[in-house]
Design a protein around this motif. Structure first.
Motif, PDB file in Angstrom:
ATOM      1  N   MET A 159       0.839  -1.175   0.000  1.00 34.85           N
ATOM      2  CA  MET A 159       0.000   0.000   0.000  1.00 34.85           C
ATOM      3  C   MET A 159       0.886   1.240   0.000  1.00 34.85           C
ATOM      4  O   MET A 159       1.827   1.334   0.765  1.00 34.85           O
ATOM      5  CB  MET A 159      -0.898  -0.021   1.233  1.00 34.85           C
ATOM      6  N   LYS A 160       0.578   2.161  -0.868  1.00 40.27           N
ATOM      7  CA  LYS A 160       1.393   3.362  -1.009  1.00 40.27           C
ATOM      8  C   LYS A 160       0.903   4.459  -0.079  1.00 40.27           C
ATOM      9  O   LYS A 160      -0.282   4.563   0.225  1.00 40.27           O
ATOM     10  CB  LYS A 160       1.355   3.843  -2.452  1.00 40.27           C
ATOM     11  N   SER A 161       1.855   5.281   0.340  1.00 38.51           N
ATOM     12  CA  SER A 161       1.545   6.359   1.278  1.00 38.51           C
ATOM     13  C   SER A 161       0.535   7.353   0.698  1.00 38.51           C
ATOM     14  O   SER A 161      -0.333   7.848   1.416  1.00 38.51           O
ATOM     15  CB  SER A 161       2.816   7.074   1.702  1.00 38.51           C
ATOM     16  N   ASP A 162       0.616   7.610  -0.605  1.00 35.16           N
ATOM     17  CA  ASP A 162      -0.320   8.564  -1.204  1.00 35.16           C
ATOM     18  C   ASP A 162      -1.746   8.030  -1.221  1.00 35.16           C
ATOM     19  O   ASP A 162      -2.707   8.789  -1.143  1.00 35.16           O
ATOM     20  CB  ASP A 162       0.135   8.979  -2.603  1.00 35.16           C
ATOM     21  N   GLN A 163      -1.894   6.697  -1.282  1.00 35.63           N
ATOM     22  CA  GLN A 163      -3.227   6.092  -1.232  1.00 35.63           C
ATOM     23  C   GLN A 163      -3.861   6.325   0.141  1.00 35.63           C
ATOM     24  O   GLN A 163      -5.055   6.607   0.239  1.00 35.63           O
ATOM     25  CB  GLN A 163      -3.154   4.583  -1.485  1.00 35.63           C
ATOM     26  N   ILE A 164      -3.056   6.199   1.171  1.00 37.42           N
ATOM     27  CA  ILE A 164      -3.543   6.388   2.533  1.00 37.42           C
ATOM     28  C   ILE A 164      -3.981   7.846   2.722  1.00 37.42           C
ATOM     29  O   ILE A 164      -5.076   8.114   3.221  1.00 37.42           O
ATOM     30  CB  ILE A 164      -2.477   5.973   3.555  1.00 37.42           C
ATOM     31  N   LYS A 165      -3.142   8.763   2.291  1.00 43.24           N
ATOM     32  CA  LYS A 165      -3.467  10.186   2.441  1.00 43.24           C
ATOM     33  C   LYS A 165      -4.707  10.550   1.634  1.00 43.24           C
ATOM     34  O   LYS A 165      -5.601  11.257   2.132  1.00 43.24           O
ATOM     35  CB  LYS A 165      -2.291  11.054   2.011  1.00 43.24           C
ATOM     36  N   LYS A 166      -4.787  10.070   0.419  1.00 41.18           N
ATOM     37  CA  LYS A 166      -5.935  10.362  -0.436  1.00 41.18           C
ATOM     38  C   LYS A 166      -7.226   9.856   0.205  1.00 41.18           C
ATOM     39  O   LYS A 166      -8.239  10.559   0.212  1.00 41.18           O
ATOM     40  CB  LYS A 166      -5.732   9.717  -1.812  1.00 41.18           C
ATOM     41  N   GLN A 167      -7.180   8.657   0.756  1.00 41.53           N
ATOM     42  CA  GLN A 167      -8.355   8.083   1.393  1.00 41.53           C
ATOM     43  C   GLN A 167      -8.751   8.891   2.624  1.00 41.53           C
ATOM     44  O   GLN A 167      -9.917   9.199   2.827  1.00 41.53           O
ATOM     45  CB  GLN A 167      -8.085   6.631   1.783  1.00 41.53           C
ATOM     46  N   ARG A 168      -7.767   9.254   3.453  1.00 39.75           N
ATOM     47  CA  ARG A 168      -8.042  10.058   4.644  1.00 39.75           C
ATOM     48  C   ARG A 168      -8.695  11.378   4.266  1.00 39.75           C
ATOM     49  O   ARG A 168      -9.688  11.792   4.866  1.00 39.75           O
ATOM     50  CB  ARG A 168      -6.751  10.321   5.426  1.00 39.75           C
ATOM     51  N   LEU A 169      -8.148  12.035   3.263  1.00 39.49           N
ATOM     52  CA  LEU A 169      -8.698  13.315   2.833  1.00 39.49           C
ATOM     53  C   LEU A 169     -10.107  13.174   2.265  1.00 39.49           C
ATOM     54  O   LEU A 169     -10.931  14.074   2.426  1.00 39.49           O
ATOM     55  CB  LEU A 169      -7.765  13.980   1.815  1.00 39.49           C
ATOM     56  N   GLY A 204      -0.522   8.718  17.641  1.00 40.56           N
ATOM     57  CA  GLY A 204      -1.144   8.180  16.433  1.00 40.56           C
ATOM     58  C   GLY A 204      -1.040   9.096  15.237  1.00 40.56           C
ATOM     59  O   GLY A 204      -0.771   8.646  14.118  1.00 40.56           O
ATOM     60  N   ASP A 205      -1.256  10.392  15.459  1.00 41.12           N
ATOM     61  CA  ASP A 205      -1.178  11.324  14.333  1.00 41.12           C
ATOM     62  C   ASP A 205       0.235  11.416  13.783  1.00 41.12           C
ATOM     63  O   ASP A 205       0.437  11.575  12.579  1.00 41.12           O
ATOM     64  CB  ASP A 205      -1.712  12.701  14.704  1.00 41.12           C
ATOM     65  N   ARG A 206       1.234  11.270  14.649  1.00 40.81           N
ATOM     66  CA  ARG A 206       2.625  11.276  14.186  1.00 40.81           C
ATOM     67  C   ARG A 206       2.887  10.062  13.290  1.00 40.81           C
ATOM     68  O   ARG A 206       3.531  10.176  12.250  1.00 40.81           O
ATOM     69  CB  ARG A 206       3.594  11.282  15.368  1.00 40.81           C
ATOM     70  N   TYR A 207       2.346   8.917  13.683  1.00 38.59           N
ATOM     71  CA  TYR A 207       2.506   7.700  12.881  1.00 38.59           C
ATOM     72  C   TYR A 207       1.861   7.898  11.508  1.00 38.59           C
ATOM     73  O   TYR A 207       2.468   7.573  10.479  1.00 38.59           O
ATOM     74  CB  TYR A 207       1.889   6.504  13.609  1.00 38.59           C
ATOM     75  N   VAL A 216       3.790   7.803   7.914  1.00 41.29           N
ATOM     76  CA  VAL A 216       3.378   6.859   6.865  1.00 41.29           C
ATOM     77  C   VAL A 216       3.032   7.625   5.588  1.00 41.29           C
ATOM     78  O   VAL A 216       3.465   7.259   4.489  1.00 41.29           O
ATOM     79  CB  VAL A 216       2.193   5.984   7.338  1.00 41.29           C
ATOM     80  N   GLU A 217       2.246   8.693   5.728  1.00 41.30           N
ATOM     81  CA  GLU A 217       1.843   9.468   4.554  1.00 41.30           C
ATOM     82  C   GLU A 217       3.022  10.129   3.857  1.00 41.30           C
ATOM     83  O   GLU A 217       3.008  10.296   2.639  1.00 41.30           O
ATOM     84  CB  GLU A 217       0.821  10.535   4.954  1.00 41.30           C
ATOM     85  N   SER A 218       4.039  10.492   4.603  1.00 42.54           N
ATOM     86  CA  SER A 218       5.209  11.137   3.996  1.00 42.54           C
ATOM     87  C   SER A 218       6.186  10.124   3.407  1.00 42.54           C
ATOM     88  O   SER A 218       7.125  10.499   2.716  1.00 42.54           O
ATOM     89  CB  SER A 218       5.933  11.992   5.033  1.00 42.54           C
ATOM     90  N   GLY A 219       5.973   8.842   3.703  1.00 43.88           N
ATOM     91  CA  GLY A 219       6.861   7.804   3.192  1.00 43.88           C
ATOM     92  C   GLY A 219       8.061   7.537   4.074  1.00 43.88           C
ATOM     93  O   GLY A 219       8.906   6.705   3.744  1.00 43.88           O
ATOM     94  N   ARG A 220       8.163   8.214   5.211  1.00 37.87           N
ATOM     95  CA  ARG A 220       9.288   7.995   6.123  1.00 37.87           C
ATOM     96  C   ARG A 220       9.156   6.687   6.893  1.00 37.87           C
ATOM     97  O   ARG A 220      10.137   6.171   7.405  1.00 37.87           O
ATOM     98  CB  ARG A 220       9.416   9.146   7.117  1.00 37.87           C
ATOM     99  N   LYS A 221       7.936   6.187   6.997  1.00 36.25           N
ATOM    100  CA  LYS A 221       7.701   4.948   7.727  1.00 36.25           C
ATOM    101  C   LYS A 221       6.848   4.030   6.862  1.00 36.25           C
ATOM    102  O   LYS A 221       5.901   4.474   6.221  1.00 36.25           O
ATOM    103  CB  LYS A 221       6.988   5.246   9.046  1.00 36.25           C
ATOM    104  N   THR A 222       7.205   2.759   6.859  1.00 37.51           N
ATOM    105  CA  THR A 222       6.416   1.762   6.153  1.00 37.51           C
ATOM    106  C   THR A 222       5.286   1.312   7.071  1.00 37.51           C
ATOM    107  O   THR A 222       5.541   0.961   8.227  1.00 37.51           O
ATOM    108  CB  THR A 222       7.287   0.545   5.772  1.00 37.51           C
ATOM    109  N   PRO A 223       4.042   1.323   6.586  1.00 36.92           N
ATOM    110  CA  PRO A 223       2.935   0.917   7.449  1.00 36.92           C
ATOM    111  C   PRO A 223       3.045  -0.559   7.837  1.00 36.92           C
ATOM    112  O   PRO A 223       3.396  -1.397   7.009  1.00 36.92           O
ATOM    113  CB  PRO A 223       1.690   1.184   6.617  1.00 36.92           C
ATOM    114  N   SER A 224       2.733  -0.841   9.082  1.00 35.73           N
ATOM    115  CA  SER A 224       2.778  -2.222   9.565  1.00 35.73           C
ATOM    116  C   SER A 224       1.619  -3.010   8.971  1.00 35.73           C
ATOM    117  O   SER A 224       0.631  -2.430   8.491  1.00 35.73           O
ATOM    118  CB  SER A 224       2.682  -2.246  11.090  1.00 35.73           C
ATOM    119  N   GLY A 225       1.729  -4.319   9.036  1.00 31.86           N
ATOM    120  CA  GLY A 225       0.650  -5.178   8.568  1.00 31.86           C
ATOM    121  C   GLY A 225      -0.632  -4.930   9.334  1.00 31.86           C
ATOM    122  O   GLY A 225      -1.725  -4.924   8.757  1.00 31.86           O
TER     123      GLY A 225
END
Length: 66
Positions: free
Chosen positions: A1-11, A31-34, A38-47
């Motif tokens: 899952m790509k970070s931009d997909q997560i951000k797009k969905q949240r928005l 949580g918001d920091r995580y 993730v959205e910036s791509g600095r962290k890979t989302p966990s399973g």
């Protein structure tokens, strides 16, 4: 899952990172920091995060179809 997909969905839900984190069951404190990392791509989302995200999206979809 790509970070931009997560951000797009949240928005699309018009949620802040903090609101989204709480909705996914993440810590209110960090949580918001995580989400931000993730959205910036600095962290890979966990399973576990990915699964919670998928369930949240599915639940929102079901709410919209009723």
């Amino acid at each position: 899952m790509k970070s931009d997909q997560i951000k797009k969905q949240r928005l699309s839900y018009r949620m802040t990172q903090k609101q989204f984190a709480i909705a996914l069951g993440l810590s209110e404190i960090n949580g918001d920091r995580y989400i931000r990392e993730v959205e910036s791509g600095r962290k890979t989302p966990s399973g576990l995060f990915i699964r919670c995200f998928e369930l949240f999206v599915e639940n929102q979809h079901l709410k919209n179809t009723l």
